[in-house]
Design a protein around this motif. Structure first.
Motif, short mmCIF file in Angstrom:
data_model
loop_
_atom_site.label_atom_id
_atom_site.label_comp_id
_atom_site.label_asym_id
_atom_site.label_seq_id
_atom_site.Cartn_x
_atom_site.Cartn_y
_atom_site.Cartn_z
N GLN A 41 0.84 -1.35 -0.18
CA GLN A 41 -0.03 -0.08 -0.13
C GLN A 41 0.95 1.33 -0.08
O GLN A 41 2.20 0.94 -0.09
N SER A 42 0.37 2.36 -0.08
CA SER A 42 0.98 3.77 0.10
C SER A 42 1.20 4.12 1.47
O SER A 42 0.97 3.29 2.46
N LEU A 43 1.88 5.29 1.70
CA LEU A 43 2.41 5.66 2.92
C LEU A 43 1.25 6.61 3.54
O LEU A 43 0.73 7.56 2.70
N TYR B 36 8.82 9.47 -5.47
CA TYR B 36 9.63 8.61 -4.67
C TYR B 36 9.87 7.22 -5.54
O TYR B 36 8.86 6.85 -5.85
N PHE B 89 5.87 6.37 -6.13
CA PHE B 89 4.95 7.08 -5.59
C PHE B 89 5.16 8.48 -5.89
O PHE B 89 6.07 9.10 -5.78
N PHE B 103 0.22 11.03 -0.34
CA PHE B 103 1.10 10.08 -1.47
C PHE B 103 0.10 9.47 -2.26
O PHE B 103 -1.02 9.37 -1.82
N GLY B 104 0.51 9.13 -3.43
CA GLY B 104 -0.50 8.48 -4.39
C GLY B 104 -0.42 7.02 -3.84
O GLY B 104 0.36 6.66 -2.96
N THR B 105 -1.24 6.19 -4.68
CA THR B 105 -1.02 4.77 -4.45
C THR B 105 -0.27 4.01 -4.77
O THR B 105 -0.02 2.81 -4.62
#
Lengths: 116, 113
Positions: A41-43, B36, B89, B103-105
């Motif tokens: 998943q994302s942060l 990133y 990201f 952040f994006g997914t």
């Protein structure tokens, strides 16, 4: 950019216990943050660690569950309290205020936590 | 509510090809847009970033294109290499100081030799 280390790099913990994660930076930084990244998943930002004062928590995260300390400009800890399997994640600290571009955030290597 | 929307979720590109990852945002207060790169088992590493006063920024094989009116920005990786295989990201934040990064997914890029 700063060199950021985290301890432990990974851990497997039992339900109901607590784990304290350390974040150490090799130079003084203005800002330190703690993020959570669930598998694949994302942060998501947990909180901003403020030096000399209480951390600022994001919606959905509370101090009783994720107490944070920041005793100086190079060190911070995040405790994951009363853990449940849902807390299994990668926990990342990041720092900012080390470069000319003050927005730049640099991340540590992360702590991979598994709760059984 | 996802503040930054990212696509595609995964991308497979041949070596030497161009990888393109897109992001969109709604909050017009965002004024800093970093990308990133994250390898398995590592923390995200800052790759390249842009502010809305420019439409493009290039660093080596990596280029950010920014469209302020459309509230979109994208990462282009030219001459993609197998070593570029990672999760990317996009993110956005506001203010002059270091603030919360939204952040994006994420996009999992695989570059095939």
């Amino acid at each position: 950019s700063a060199v950021i280390s985290q301890k432990p790099s990974r851990d497997i913990c039992q339900r109901g216990t607590s784990l304290t994660i350390q974040c150490q930076v090799d130079s003084q930084v203005t800002m330190m943050f703690w993020y959570r990244q669930q598998p694949g998943q994302s942060l998501t930002l947990i909180a901003t660690a403020n030096q000399g004062s209480e951390a600022t928590y994001e919606s959905g995260f509370v101090i009783d569950k994720f107490p944070i300390s920041r005793p100086n400009l190079t060190f911070s800890t995040l405790t994951v309290s009363n853990m449940s399997p849902e807390d299994s994640s990668i926990y990342l600290c990041s720092v900012a205020g080390t470069s000319r571009v003050s927005n730049e955030q640099f991340f540590g290597p992360g702590t991979r936590l598994t709760v059984l | 509510q996802q503040q930054v929307k990212q696509s595609p979720q995964s991308l497979i590109v041949q070596k030497g090809g161009i990888s393109i990852i897109n992001c969109a945002y709604e909050n017009t207060a965002f004024d800093y847009f970093p990308w990133y790169q994250q390898f398995p088992g590592k923390g995200p590493a800052l790759l390249i970033a842009i502010r809305p006063d420019v439409s493009e920024k290039k660093e080596g094989r990596f280029t950010i294109s920014f469209n302020k009116s459309a509230k979109q920005f994208s990462l282009h990786i030219m001459d993609s290499q197998p070593g570029d295989s990672a999760t990317y990201f996009c993110a956005a934040s506001t203010g002059l100081g270091a603030n919360n990064l939204f952040f994006g997914t994420g996009t999992r890029l695989t570059v095939i030799p």
